[in-house]
Design a protein around this motif. Structure first.
Motif, PDB file in Angstrom:
ATOM      1  N   ASP A  77       0.850  -1.189   0.000  1.00 24.90           N
ATOM      2  CA  ASP A  77       0.000   0.000   0.000  1.00 24.90           C
ATOM      3  C   ASP A  77       0.891   1.245   0.000  1.00 24.90           C
ATOM      4  O   ASP A  77       2.117   1.160   0.150  1.00 24.90           O
ATOM      5  CB  ASP A  77      -0.974  -0.001   1.177  1.00 24.90           C
ATOM      6  N   ALA A  78       0.281   2.407  -0.178  1.00 23.57           N
ATOM      7  CA  ALA A  78       1.059   3.639  -0.352  1.00 23.57           C
ATOM      8  C   ALA A  78       1.893   3.969   0.879  1.00 23.57           C
ATOM      9  O   ALA A  78       3.038   4.436   0.755  1.00 23.57           O
ATOM     10  CB  ALA A  78       0.120   4.800  -0.681  1.00 23.57           C
ATOM     11  N   GLU A  79       1.358   3.744   2.063  1.00 27.06           N
ATOM     12  CA  GLU A  79       2.093   4.074   3.282  1.00 27.06           C
ATOM     13  C   GLU A  79       3.302   3.156   3.457  1.00 27.06           C
ATOM     14  O   GLU A  79       4.401   3.614   3.789  1.00 27.06           O
ATOM     15  CB  GLU A  79       1.170   3.971   4.502  1.00 27.06           C
ATOM     16  N   THR A  80       3.100   1.853   3.238  1.00 26.44           N
ATOM     17  CA  THR A  80       4.214   0.908   3.341  1.00 26.44           C
ATOM     18  C   THR A  80       5.261   1.212   2.286  1.00 26.44           C
ATOM     19  O   THR A  80       6.472   1.186   2.552  1.00 26.44           O
ATOM     20  CB  THR A  80       3.710  -0.539   3.177  1.00 26.44           C
ATOM     21  N   VAL A 104      11.841   5.514   1.779  1.00 27.00           N
ATOM     22  CA  VAL A 104      12.699   6.355   2.624  1.00 27.00           C
ATOM     23  C   VAL A 104      13.801   5.520   3.250  1.00 27.00           C
ATOM     24  O   VAL A 104      14.976   5.925   3.271  1.00 27.00           O
ATOM     25  CB  VAL A 104      11.857   7.064   3.707  1.00 27.00           C
ATOM     26  N   ALA A 105      13.447   4.340   3.753  1.00 24.57           N
ATOM     27  CA  ALA A 105      14.440   3.482   4.407  1.00 24.57           C
ATOM     28  C   ALA A 105      15.499   3.003   3.419  1.00 24.57           C
ATOM     29  O   ALA A 105      16.704   3.014   3.726  1.00 24.57           O
ATOM     30  CB  ALA A 105      13.745   2.278   5.049  1.00 24.57           C
ATOM     31  N   ARG A 106      15.077   2.592   2.244  1.00 28.91           N
ATOM     32  CA  ARG A 106      16.032   2.105   1.241  1.00 28.91           C
ATOM     33  C   ARG A 106      17.039   3.193   0.869  1.00 28.91           C
ATOM     34  O   ARG A 106      18.246   2.953   0.805  1.00 28.91           O
ATOM     35  CB  ARG A 106      15.274   1.641   0.000  1.00 28.91           C
ATOM     36  N   GLN A 129      16.395  -5.387   5.178  1.00 32.88           N
ATOM     37  CA  GLN A 129      15.739  -6.677   5.352  1.00 32.88           C
ATOM     38  C   GLN A 129      15.009  -6.759   6.693  1.00 32.88           C
ATOM     39  O   GLN A 129      13.942  -7.365   6.789  1.00 32.88           O
ATOM     40  CB  GLN A 129      16.764  -7.800   5.226  1.00 32.88           C
ATOM     41  N   GLN A 130      15.564  -6.122   7.715  1.00 29.44           N
ATOM     42  CA  GLN A 130      14.907  -6.113   9.016  1.00 29.44           C
ATOM     43  C   GLN A 130      13.586  -5.350   8.957  1.00 29.44           C
ATOM     44  O   GLN A 130      12.576  -5.778   9.529  1.00 29.44           O
ATOM     45  CB  GLN A 130      15.828  -5.475  10.067  1.00 29.44           C
ATOM     46  N   ILE A 131      13.579  -4.217   8.271  1.00 29.52           N
ATOM     47  CA  ILE A 131      12.345  -3.443   8.125  1.00 29.52           C
ATOM     48  C   ILE A 131      11.305  -4.214   7.321  1.00 29.52           C
ATOM     49  O   ILE A 131      10.106  -4.168   7.607  1.00 29.52           O
ATOM     50  CB  ILE A 131      12.653  -2.076   7.470  1.00 29.52           C
ATOM     51  N   GLU A 178       8.740 -15.206   0.727  1.00 27.77           N
ATOM     52  CA  GLU A 178       9.669 -15.308  -0.407  1.00 27.77           C
ATOM     53  C   GLU A 178       9.796 -13.964  -1.113  1.00 27.77           C
ATOM     54  O   GLU A 178      10.883 -13.595  -1.576  1.00 27.77           O
ATOM     55  CB  GLU A 178       9.174 -16.382  -1.389  1.00 27.77           C
ATOM     56  N   ALA A 179       8.688 -13.213  -1.193  1.00 29.99           N
ATOM     57  CA  ALA A 179       8.729 -11.890  -1.821  1.00 29.99           C
ATOM     58  C   ALA A 179       9.613 -10.946  -1.014  1.00 29.99           C
ATOM     59  O   ALA A 179      10.414 -10.184  -1.576  1.00 29.99           O
ATOM     60  CB  ALA A 179       7.315 -11.325  -1.943  1.00 29.99           C
ATOM     61  N   ARG A 180       9.484 -10.991   0.322  1.00 30.33           N
ATOM     62  CA  ARG A 180      10.331 -10.157   1.175  1.00 30.33           C
ATOM     63  C   ARG A 180      11.807 -10.499   0.975  1.00 30.33           C
ATOM     64  O   ARG A 180      12.665  -9.602   0.911  1.00 30.33           O
ATOM     65  CB  ARG A 180       9.960 -10.349   2.644  1.00 30.33           C
TER      66      ARG A 180
END
Length: 477
Positions: A244-247, A253-255, A348-350, A378-380
């Motif tokens: 979703d947009a928030e995620t 930002v984190a990346r 990866q932790q996030i 698997e997607a993560r």
């Protein structure tokens, strides 16, 4: 940080009247035979000459869109700026119809198509390097969807200057950019340099791409598949409904933040764009025997190398000796290599707490060139390792084509990927690539958007052209 609305976003909203005055007009025609369209064009010209009033022009354009059917065997669209003569455009369109023998063609602002659409639609999203100050400005003035995306970006960026202040520095003010600081460190950099910083560029591209995606959705345009280049893969997951947009903005930002800090205190490496056949680039890397990898397979004639700075500089010297075009990229580190492993681990932790859905359409992954797995874990894992693995954009596009994609729509700043896709599929006459920001701000962004909509409609894809009216874009945010 308490959330505030950026002066840049306020300025964009308050300048909507100026955008309204520049609103291009779309005329659309359809019928069983080409002669039906010729007659419609001749009739339109006659009505325009009888009453050459702007209000009449707008009324006739809207009526043409109401009568248009994308399911008709023959379709033609015209995109006109406010200062173009529509009667002359009708003559030009009739002349073009006489000179073209193809069933699909584009000439300047005229698009024509016969028969069914050539195939499925893919949404394609750019990565770092496509950013530029002012990107999406005219669309942001005209469409609340862009401004809403900027507000989401500002909220998740969560620091000053706000994200939109980096994108539109001329619309911001000093007190918002650097409150209480007379000589802030960043003020010595150019606006382009500040936006180029990885922790800013990635979420900035993400926010603008999100807004452009939402605008396209208002016209009923939906993809059958999605992909992105490097950072753009995150946006592709959003477009497909997996995020979703928030995620999405949290991850964007984190990346950017983690990749900007990758390898601090050591050699973070660099990247080199090489213009040569992919096979020749692979042979070059093998013969050099250096710690360098082919990080991006971008097209048949372009690859990006990543590695330690000294090794990359040696490769650059070899390229110069062999008269191979090679250009250092202004990047913070050797992305898509082991040198940014320390950025991948916190990302990866996030991702472990990020909500993943199965999505509505497949997303083709940079790493495998195949669709993302349906299993969220698997997607993560695939997304978490993407930044340290090479980008195989070349095979990815070939696989999408093999799976039925024929229309590629680049959504986001610039048209870099449109050029790569055209190069990859240059032998495929039925493949079409268009960009929402085709001119990269060099002409009206509204004209770029109108051209995209018209190309799709002329090819028979479902486009709700009735939404093309100025008041549709001017809603409060």
């Amino acid at each position: 940080m308490e959330h505030i609305i950026s002066p840049a976003v306020d300025a964009l909203a308050s300048s909507s009247d100026a955008a309204l005055s520049q609103w291009p007009e779309i005329f659309a025609f359809s019928g069983p035979q080409p002669d039906d369209i010729r007659r419609q064009l001749a009739d339109l010209k006659r009505q325009l000459l009888q009453l050459p009033d702007p209000a009449n022009r707008n009324s006739l354009a809207e009526r043409s869109r109401q009568n248009f059917s994308g399911a008709a065997p023959c379709r033609l669209t015209l995109t006109l700026t406010v200062d173009q003569d529509p009667a002359e455009a009708c003559d030009a369109a009739i002349e073009c119809m006489g000179s073209h023998t193809e069933t699909r063609w584009v000439e300047k602002n005229i698009c024509y198509g016969q028969g069914k659409p050539p195939g499925n639609i893919a949404f394609v999203f750019p990565g770092q390097g496509s950013q530029y100050t002012g990107m999406g400005r005219q669309l942001a003035r005209a469409f609340a969807e862009i401004r809403e995306a900027l507000i989401i970006g500002d909220r998740h960026f969560d620091r000053l200057p706000l994200l939109s202040d980096y994108i539109y520095p001329d619309l911001s003010d000093k007190d918002t950019l650097w409150p209480g600081q007379d000589n802030p460190p960043e003020s010595s950099q150019s606006p382009e340099e500040r936006l180029r910083s990885t922790d800013v560029a990635q979420p900035a591209i993400g926010a603008v791409s999100l807004g452009m995606l939402r605008v396209l959705e208002t016209f009923g345009i939906r993809p059958h598949a999605c992909c992105g280049h490097s950072f753009g893969e995150l946006t592709a997951l959003l477009a497909a409904g997996m995020l979703d947009a928030e995620t999405f903005m949290t991850l964007a930002v984190a990346r950017g933040k983690f990749m900007a800090a990758a390898g601090d205190g050591t050699d973070r490496g660099t990247m080199l764009a090489v213009g040569a056949p992919i096979g020749d680039i692979e042979a070059l890397i093998s013969s050099a025997n250096l710690d360098v990898i082919l990080a991006n397979r971008n097209s048949p004639e372009q690859g990006i190398l990543s590695g330690p700075t000294e090794a990359v500089m040696q490769i650059k010297s070899i390229c110069k000796e062999r008269k191979i075009r090679a250009t250092l990229l202004p990047v913070a580190a050797a992305f898509h290599s082991h040198l940014v492993k320390d950025a991948a681990e916190p990302f990866q932790q996030i991702l472990k707490s990020a909500a993943f859905d199965q999505g509505m359409v497949p997303v083709y992954a940079n790493t495998t060139a195949l669709p993302y797995p349906a299993d969220p874990e698997e997607a993560r894992r695939l997304l978490g390792e993407q930044m340290i693995n090479p980008v195989n954009f070349l095979d990815l596009i070939h696989h999408m084509y093999a799976d039925g994609v024929r229309m590629f729509i680049e959504i986001g700043p610039k048209n870099v990927l449109t050029g790569l896709i055209t190069a990859i599929l240059k032998q495929r006459e039925d493949a079409v690539s268009v960009a929402v920001d085709a001119s990269a701000g060099k002409r009206s962004g509204l004209m770029d958007l109108a051209a995209t909509l018209c190309r799709l409609a002329s090819l028979g894809y479902p486009v709700d052209l009735l939404q093309w009216r100025p008041e549709a874009g001017f809603t409060a945010y």
